[in-house]
Design a protein around this motif. Structure first.
Motif, PDB file in Angstrom:
ATOM      1  N   TYR A   1      17.212  39.060 -44.096  1.00  0.00           N
ATOM      2  CA  TYR A   1      17.727  37.909 -44.844  1.00  0.00           C
ATOM      3  C   TYR A   1      16.848  37.564 -46.041  1.00  0.00           C
ATOM      4  CZ  TYR A   1      20.764  37.347 -40.832  1.00  0.00           C
ATOM      5  OH  TYR A   1      21.676  37.562 -39.842  1.00  0.00           O
ATOM      6  N   VAL A   2      15.625  38.026 -46.024  1.00  0.00           N
ATOM      7  CA  VAL A   2      14.718  37.834 -47.157  1.00  0.00           C
ATOM      8  C   VAL A   2      14.592  39.126 -47.962  1.00  0.00           C
ATOM      9  CG1 VAL A   2      12.356  37.260 -47.840  1.00  0.00           C
ATOM     10  CG2 VAL A   2      13.426  36.040 -45.941  1.00  0.00           C
ATOM     11  N   ALA A   3      14.449  40.244 -47.276  1.00  0.00           N
ATOM     12  CA  ALA A   3      14.172  41.512 -47.940  1.00  0.00           C
ATOM     13  C   ALA A   3      15.337  41.998 -48.801  1.00  0.00           C
ATOM     14  CB  ALA A   3      13.817  42.580 -46.903  1.00  0.00           C
ATOM     15  N   LEU A   4      16.554  41.909 -48.307  1.00  0.00           N
ATOM     16  CA  LEU A   4      17.696  42.420 -49.074  1.00  0.00           C
ATOM     17  C   LEU A   4      17.938  41.618 -50.360  1.00  0.00           C
ATOM     18  CD1 LEU A   4      20.165  43.463 -46.224  1.00  0.00           C
ATOM     19  CD2 LEU A   4      18.678  44.906 -47.620  1.00  0.00           C
ATOM     20  N   PRO A   5      17.970  40.281 -50.321  1.00  0.00           N
ATOM     21  CA  PRO A   5      18.124  39.553 -51.588  1.00  0.00           C
ATOM     22  C   PRO A   5      16.941  39.765 -52.547  1.00  0.00           C
ATOM     23  CG  PRO A   5      18.640  38.119 -49.749  1.00  0.00           C
ATOM     24  CD  PRO A   5      18.070  39.372 -49.172  1.00  0.00           C
ATOM     25  N   ALA A   6      15.725  39.836 -51.995  1.00  0.00           N
ATOM     26  CA  ALA A   6      14.564  40.073 -52.849  1.00  0.00           C
ATOM     27  C   ALA A   6      14.650  41.452 -53.498  1.00  0.00           C
ATOM     28  CB  ALA A   6      13.276  39.937 -52.048  1.00  0.00           C
ATOM     29  N   GLY A   7      15.090  42.439 -52.760  1.00  0.00           N
ATOM     30  CA  GLY A   7      15.255  43.780 -53.317  1.00  0.00           C
ATOM     31  C   GLY A   7      16.327  43.823 -54.394  1.00  0.00           C
ATOM     32  N   ALA A   8      17.426  43.124 -54.151  1.00  0.00           N
ATOM     33  CA  ALA A   8      18.492  43.067 -55.159  1.00  0.00           C
ATOM     34  C   ALA A   8      17.998  42.368 -56.430  1.00  0.00           C
ATOM     35  CB  ALA A   8      19.712  42.343 -54.588  1.00  0.00           C
ATOM     36  N   LEU A   9      17.228  41.295 -56.251  1.00  0.00           N
ATOM     37  CA  LEU A   9      16.671  40.583 -57.406  1.00  0.00           C
ATOM     38  C   LEU A   9      15.707  41.477 -58.179  1.00  0.00           C
ATOM     39  CD1 LEU A   9      16.328  37.971 -59.036  1.00  0.00           C
ATOM     40  CD2 LEU A   9      14.536  37.315 -57.409  1.00  0.00           C
ATOM     41  N   SER A  10      14.875  42.210 -57.478  1.00  0.00           N
ATOM     42  CA  SER A  10      13.936  43.117 -58.131  1.00  0.00           C
ATOM     43  C   SER A  10      14.668  44.182 -58.932  1.00  0.00           C
ATOM     44  CB  SER A  10      13.038  43.772 -57.085  1.00  0.00           C
ATOM     45  OG  SER A  10      12.189  44.716 -57.678  1.00  0.00           O
ATOM     46  N   LEU A  11      15.665  44.770 -58.324  1.00  0.00           N
ATOM     47  CA  LEU A  11      16.445  45.804 -59.007  1.00  0.00           C
ATOM     48  C   LEU A  11      17.175  45.231 -60.221  1.00  0.00           C
ATOM     49  CD1 LEU A  11      17.300  48.763 -58.938  1.00  0.00           C
ATOM     50  CD2 LEU A  11      19.273  48.059 -57.591  1.00  0.00           C
ATOM     51  N   ALA A  12      17.756  44.044 -60.070  1.00  0.00           N
ATOM     52  CA  ALA A  12      18.481  43.423 -61.181  1.00  0.00           C
ATOM     53  C   ALA A  12      17.540  43.116 -62.349  1.00  0.00           C
ATOM     54  CB  ALA A  12      19.171  42.140 -60.707  1.00  0.00           C
ATOM     55  N   CYS A  13      16.364  42.579 -62.052  1.00  0.00           N
ATOM     56  CA  CYS A  13      15.409  42.249 -63.120  1.00  0.00           C
ATOM     57  C   CYS A  13      14.885  43.508 -63.807  1.00  0.00           C
ATOM     58  CB  CYS A  13      14.253  41.422 -62.573  1.00  0.00           C
ATOM     59  SG  CYS A  13      14.719  39.740 -62.171  1.00  0.00           S
ATOM     60  N   ALA A  14      14.594  44.545 -63.042  1.00  0.00           N
ATOM     61  CA  ALA A  14      14.125  45.802 -63.632  1.00  0.00           C
ATOM     62  C   ALA A  14      15.219  46.441 -64.485  1.00  0.00           C
ATOM     63  CB  ALA A  14      13.664  46.760 -62.544  1.00  0.00           C
ATOM     64  N   ALA A  15      16.464  46.369 -64.020  1.00  0.00           N
ATOM     65  CA  ALA A  15      17.578  46.932 -64.791  1.00  0.00           C
ATOM     66  C   ALA A  15      17.806  46.140 -66.073  1.00  0.00           C
ATOM     67  CB  ALA A  15      18.844  46.950 -63.948  1.00  0.00           C
ATOM     68  N   LEU A  16      17.778  44.822 -65.985  1.00  0.00           N
ATOM     69  CA  LEU A  16      17.958  43.987 -67.172  1.00  0.00           C
ATOM     70  C   LEU A  16      16.833  44.218 -68.165  1.00  0.00           C
ATOM     71  CD1 LEU A  16      19.700  41.873 -68.540  1.00  0.00           C
ATOM     72  CD2 LEU A  16      18.410  40.109 -67.345  1.00  0.00           C
ATOM     73  N   TYR A  17      15.602  44.324 -67.683  1.00  0.00           N
ATOM     74  CA  TYR A  17      14.469  44.620 -68.560  1.00  0.00           C
ATOM     75  C   TYR A  17      14.668  45.981 -69.229  1.00  0.00           C
ATOM     76  CZ  TYR A  17       9.690  45.061 -70.264  1.00  0.00           C
ATOM     77  OH  TYR A  17       8.602  45.206 -71.066  1.00  0.00           O
ATOM     78  N   GLY A  18      15.084  46.967 -68.452  1.00  0.00           N
ATOM     79  CA  GLY A  18      15.292  48.295 -69.002  1.00  0.00           C
ATOM     80  C   GLY A  18      16.393  48.353 -70.038  1.00  0.00           C
ATOM     81  N   ILE A  19      17.451  47.584 -69.827  1.00  0.00           N
ATOM     82  CA  ILE A  19      18.572  47.583 -70.767  1.00  0.00           C
ATOM     83  C   ILE A  19      18.254  46.778 -72.017  1.00  0.00           C
ATOM     84  CG2 ILE A  19      20.940  46.772 -71.108  1.00  0.00           C
ATOM     85  CD1 ILE A  19      21.380  47.429 -68.096  1.00  0.00           C
TER      86      ILE A  19
END
Length: 187
Positions: A101-119
């Motif tokens: 319940y903590v790890a999955l949303p945190a992982g999604a947030l990490s991926l989203a921020c890294a993708a947005l930064y990359g784009i």
């Protein structure tokens, strides 16, 4: 008479420690006509692409916008790293029933921020710069020639390690999340 010397490839005045003009570009706040703002933006873009070590932005509006743009990029980077670390470390700290319940949303947030930064930031020349606040370093710059009392000073920094860090953590978080989602739905 001040003796000139070279330190790390930068010409300095040993008495005052002033940076050479070739290392620093100043976007002066001089209004020549009604397109002055566009001229300031063009000068800043040219200085970023020329990869000056220091860029001093005298016009307040462009300086503030640039500082905010750098701050948003820093926030995305830090969020990607911290959320990815939370995703990867949560299973060690919480029971297995609750960690997802903590790890999955945190992982999604990490991926989203890294993708947005990359784009949005990866290919922007401004991502190679940080706002400089250190008064000792600022004292070496030729700020005495400015008309503005609050210029924004950008310093060029190598961001390769920073990008590797948040991309590695985000990919590890993605792998962990994919594994956990597979385990949840395969049962």
């Amino acid at each position: 008479m001040a003796s000139l010397g070279r330190r790390r490839g930068v010409t300095v005045n040993r008495e005052r420690g002033v940076m050479a003009a070739a290392e620093c570009y100043i976007v002066h706040e001089i209004y020549n006509g009604e397109n002055a703002q566009e001229q300031f933006e063009y000068e800043l873009e040219q200085a970023l692409e020329a990869q000056y070590r220091y860029i001093v932005i005298e016009p307040t509006r462009i300086g503030d916008e640039t500082a905010r743009w750098v701050a948003v990029g820093n926030c995305l980077h830090k969020t990607a790293v911290l959320a990815g670390a939370a995703c990867l470390l949560t299973p060690l700290a919480l029971p297995a029933d609750y960690s997802r319940y903590v790890a999955l949303p945190a992982g999604a947030l990490s991926l989203a921020c890294a993708a947005l930064y990359g784009i949005s930031w990866q290919f922007d020349p401004c991502c190679k710069y940080q706002v400089e606040y250190d008064s000792q370093k600022l004292s070496r710059l030729p700020l005495h020639t400015l008309t503005s009392s609050t210029p924004v000073v950008l310093v060029r920094r190598d961001d390769v390690h920073r990008k590797r860090l948040h991309n590695t953590i985000a990919l590890a978080a993605l792998a962990y999340c994919a594994k956990k989602i597979y385990e949840l739905y395969s049962v």
